[in-house]
Design a protein around this motif. Sequence first.
Motif, PDB file in Angstrom:
ATOM      1  N   HIS A 305       0.832  -1.212   0.000  1.00  0.00           N
ATOM      2  CA  HIS A 305       0.000   0.000   0.000  1.00  0.00           C
ATOM      3  C   HIS A 305       0.863   1.256   0.000  1.00  0.00           C
ATOM      4  O   HIS A 305       2.001   1.246   0.491  1.00  0.00           O
ATOM      5  CB  HIS A 305      -0.904   0.034   1.238  1.00  0.00           C
ATOM      6  N   PHE A 306       0.287   2.338  -0.507  1.00  0.00           N
ATOM      7  CA  PHE A 306       0.916   3.639  -0.364  1.00  0.00           C
ATOM      8  C   PHE A 306       0.932   4.057   1.099  1.00  0.00           C
ATOM      9  O   PHE A 306      -0.029   3.816   1.842  1.00  0.00           O
ATOM     10  CB  PHE A 306       0.134   4.698  -1.135  1.00  0.00           C
ATOM     11  N   GLY A 307       2.019   4.698   1.509  1.00  0.00           N
ATOM     12  CA  GLY A 307       2.026   5.475   2.729  1.00  0.00           C
ATOM     13  C   GLY A 307       1.648   6.900   2.390  1.00  0.00           C
ATOM     14  O   GLY A 307       1.376   7.248   1.227  1.00  0.00           O
ATOM     15  N   LEU A 308       1.632   7.775   3.387  1.00  0.00           N
ATOM     16  CA  LEU A 308       1.166   9.143   3.172  1.00  0.00           C
ATOM     17  C   LEU A 308       1.982   9.871   2.106  1.00  0.00           C
ATOM     18  O   LEU A 308       1.415  10.528   1.222  1.00  0.00           O
ATOM     19  CB  LEU A 308       1.209   9.923   4.492  1.00  0.00           C
ATOM     20  N   HIS A 309       3.295   9.774   2.183  1.00  0.00           N
ATOM     21  CA  HIS A 309       4.135  10.484   1.206  1.00  0.00           C
ATOM     22  C   HIS A 309       3.821  10.020  -0.212  1.00  0.00           C
ATOM     23  O   HIS A 309       3.668  10.849  -1.127  1.00  0.00           O
ATOM     24  CB  HIS A 309       5.616  10.259   1.519  1.00  0.00           C
ATOM     25  N   GLU A 310       3.719   8.707  -0.415  1.00  0.00           N
ATOM     26  CA  GLU A 310       3.436   8.168  -1.745  1.00  0.00           C
ATOM     27  C   GLU A 310       2.050   8.593  -2.220  1.00  0.00           C
ATOM     28  O   GLU A 310       1.857   8.892  -3.407  1.00  0.00           O
ATOM     29  CB  GLU A 310       3.548   6.645  -1.740  1.00  0.00           C
ATOM     30  N   SER A 311       1.080   8.621  -1.304  1.00  0.00           N
ATOM     31  CA  SER A 311      -0.282   9.023  -1.672  1.00  0.00           C
ATOM     32  C   SER A 311      -0.323  10.480  -2.117  1.00  0.00           C
ATOM     33  O   SER A 311      -0.935  10.816  -3.147  1.00  0.00           O
ATOM     34  CB  SER A 311      -1.238   8.823  -0.488  1.00  0.00           C
ATOM     35  N   ILE A 312       0.318  11.354  -1.351  1.00  0.00           N
ATOM     36  CA  ILE A 312       0.294  12.771  -1.692  1.00  0.00           C
ATOM     37  C   ILE A 312       1.050  13.017  -2.995  1.00  0.00           C
ATOM     38  O   ILE A 312       0.621  13.811  -3.849  1.00  0.00           O
ATOM     39  CB  ILE A 312       0.894  13.612  -0.545  1.00  0.00           C
ATOM     40  N   THR A 313       2.172  12.323  -3.183  1.00  0.00           N
ATOM     41  CA  THR A 313       2.934  12.471  -4.425  1.00  0.00           C
ATOM     42  C   THR A 313       2.117  12.022  -5.623  1.00  0.00           C
ATOM     43  O   THR A 313       2.064  12.706  -6.665  1.00  0.00           O
ATOM     44  CB  THR A 313       4.241  11.656  -4.345  1.00  0.00           C
ATOM     45  N   ALA A 314       1.451  10.872  -5.509  1.00  0.00           N
ATOM     46  CA  ALA A 314       0.618  10.370  -6.616  1.00  0.00           C
ATOM     47  C   ALA A 314      -0.576  11.288  -6.856  1.00  0.00           C
ATOM     48  O   ALA A 314      -0.929  11.571  -8.006  1.00  0.00           O
ATOM     49  CB  ALA A 314       0.145   8.955  -6.316  1.00  0.00           C
ATOM     50  N   ALA A 315      -1.210  11.751  -5.778  1.00  0.00           N
ATOM     51  CA  ALA A 315      -2.361  12.648  -5.931  1.00  0.00           C
ATOM     52  C   ALA A 315      -1.965  13.933  -6.645  1.00  0.00           C
ATOM     53  O   ALA A 315      -2.713  14.456  -7.486  1.00  0.00           O
ATOM     54  CB  ALA A 315      -2.949  12.966  -4.559  1.00  0.00           C
ATOM     55  N   ARG A 316      -0.782  14.448  -6.329  1.00  0.00           N
ATOM     56  CA  ARG A 316      -0.306  15.652  -6.993  1.00  0.00           C
ATOM     57  C   ARG A 316      -0.108  15.397  -8.484  1.00  0.00           C
ATOM     58  O   ARG A 316      -0.422  16.238  -9.331  1.00  0.00           O
ATOM     59  CB  ARG A 316       1.004  16.107  -6.356  1.00  0.00           C
ATOM     60  N   GLN A 317       0.394  14.208  -8.825  1.00  0.00           N
ATOM     61  CA  GLN A 317       0.624  13.877 -10.229  1.00  0.00           C
ATOM     62  C   GLN A 317      -0.683  13.599 -10.962  1.00  0.00           C
ATOM     63  O   GLN A 317      -0.839  13.949 -12.132  1.00  0.00           O
ATOM     64  CB  GLN A 317       1.548  12.663 -10.331  1.00  0.00           C
ATOM     65  N   ILE A 318      -1.635  12.979 -10.282  1.00  0.00           N
ATOM     66  CA  ILE A 318      -2.945  12.719 -10.905  1.00  0.00           C
ATOM     67  C   ILE A 318      -3.698  14.020 -11.133  1.00  0.00           C
ATOM     68  O   ILE A 318      -4.374  14.214 -12.131  1.00  0.00           O
ATOM     69  CB  ILE A 318      -3.759  11.744 -10.034  1.00  0.00           C
ATOM     70  N   SER A 319      -3.602  14.923 -10.171  1.00  0.00           N
ATOM     71  CA  SER A 319      -4.131  16.279 -10.302  1.00  0.00           C
ATOM     72  C   SER A 319      -5.636  16.310 -10.568  1.00  0.00           C
ATOM     73  O   SER A 319      -6.121  17.014 -11.461  1.00  0.00           O
ATOM     74  CB  SER A 319      -3.387  17.015 -11.433  1.00  0.00           C
ATOM     75  N   ALA A 320      -6.383  15.547  -9.777  1.00  0.00           N
ATOM     76  CA  ALA A 320      -7.844  15.588  -9.867  1.00  0.00           C
ATOM     77  C   ALA A 320      -8.380  16.824  -9.149  1.00  0.00           C
ATOM     78  O   ALA A 320      -7.708  17.401  -8.283  1.00  0.00           O
ATOM     79  CB  ALA A 320      -8.434  14.329  -9.242  1.00  0.00           C
ATOM     80  N   THR A 321      -9.593  17.211  -9.490  1.00  0.00           N
ATOM     81  CA  THR A 321     -10.213  18.335  -8.790  1.00  0.00           C
ATOM     82  C   THR A 321     -10.321  18.040  -7.302  1.00  0.00           C
ATOM     83  O   THR A 321     -10.026  18.893  -6.460  1.00  0.00           O
ATOM     84  CB  THR A 321     -11.607  18.619  -9.366  1.00  0.00           C
ATOM     85  N   ARG A 322     -10.740  16.816  -6.966  1.00  0.00           N
ATOM     86  CA  ARG A 322     -10.763  16.361  -5.577  1.00  0.00           C
ATOM     87  C   ARG A 322     -10.196  14.953  -5.493  1.00  0.00           C
ATOM     88  O   ARG A 322     -10.548  14.086  -6.302  1.00  0.00           O
ATOM     89  CB  ARG A 322     -12.176  16.375  -4.986  1.00  0.00           C
TER      90      ARG A 322
END
Length: 396
Positions: A305-322
């Motif tokens: 699973h992603f940890g917090l750092h990996e989740s935030i990094t991926a979310a930034r790259q995905i760049s969804a509205t929410r």
Amino acid sequence: MAIAIPSPSPSPSAPMEFIFLGTGTSSSVPHVDCLTRPRDDPNPCRTCLSTLTPEGKKNIRRNTSGVVRTKAKDGSDVTIVIDAGKTFQAAAVEWFPQYGLRKIDALLITHPHADAMNGLDDLRGWTLGGSIQSYIDVYVSDHTFKEVQRSFPYLVSKEYASGGGDVPEFVWHIIEDKVPFEINDTGIFVTGFSVHHGRIFSPVPSPAFMFTPEGTGTTTTPSEPLEQALDLLSVNGSAQKKNDDIIHPYLCFGFKIQDEIVYLSDVSHIPEDAWAIIHNKKGREGRPLPLCILDCLHLSPHTSHFGLHESITAARQISATRTYLTGFSHKLSHDEYVKITEVVGGATVDESSLTDMEKQGLELIETGGEAFWVRPAHDGLRVILDEGVPRDDTYT
């Protein structure tokens, strides 16, 4: 068995809802060991103990699962469930009546772990005697289908049923990696794409305790020593020694639904070829992806699973509205995740008011990048997408 037929051109998306049936990891939250610790324990689990109070309801986290509700091309309601794990029955009893859910038009299974498929038997409540519907369409990879067949043979072939023979009715659809498929004739299209969910610890095939009614099936002896099996692993008919340097990733489906939602509940790594699907803006006229649901087990990374750092990094790259995080363990409370993600969104905080876990979390995230919207999901959270704009009743 039905085979999904792909279509290259999805129809325009109607208003959609995403309802979180569960936001916890396999063990779910609370943990019985936390609730039964001696009262004088010096390190009580505040997240689990909070679930005993009304204020801690958002810390009750069943196995990760969700519902997409939208409209078919003829205007009828369509309900798509993603995963039915060990806690599916309890989640359905709570959230289906609250949100007016009833018929299940499709069930998508991400992978064949217990927290994603062990609730399949509970779906007899929908189909037994046609109580709600005569059958449920289930969409799975070939690997997942074979694991269901191995683990629950009576769910695939009724001839394996025992007792009273009361089993759910399914129509199985085998879907392929990165190939869009339509949910029946609804005009709703989904693309499953493989991501890594940890690794395979043994290349030895799982034991296949599959007997035919005539007793002519084959079995694998469960007591065969693992090391011997590894050393003598046969590939394409020739035995070869194990190679400890090769790590085989365990693959799990993420789903892209109507080009509006990306669902990644169980992920430790997003392969390069998956990004093309995630970032594809076909049908959105260049606008951002409205909604992303993304794995986050706890602060530190995990094998699967992603940890917090990996989740935030991926979310930034995905760049969804929410982006909503899901799949939590009990190590952080809902409110602690809220505080950390508010900082990701640009909020400032008084450091003296932070918990130790919040401080550790803030040390893991990159605060120098552009602020974006990310929050923890909770069981029962409903997100409404209207013309590509997401909103919910928990976060303003």
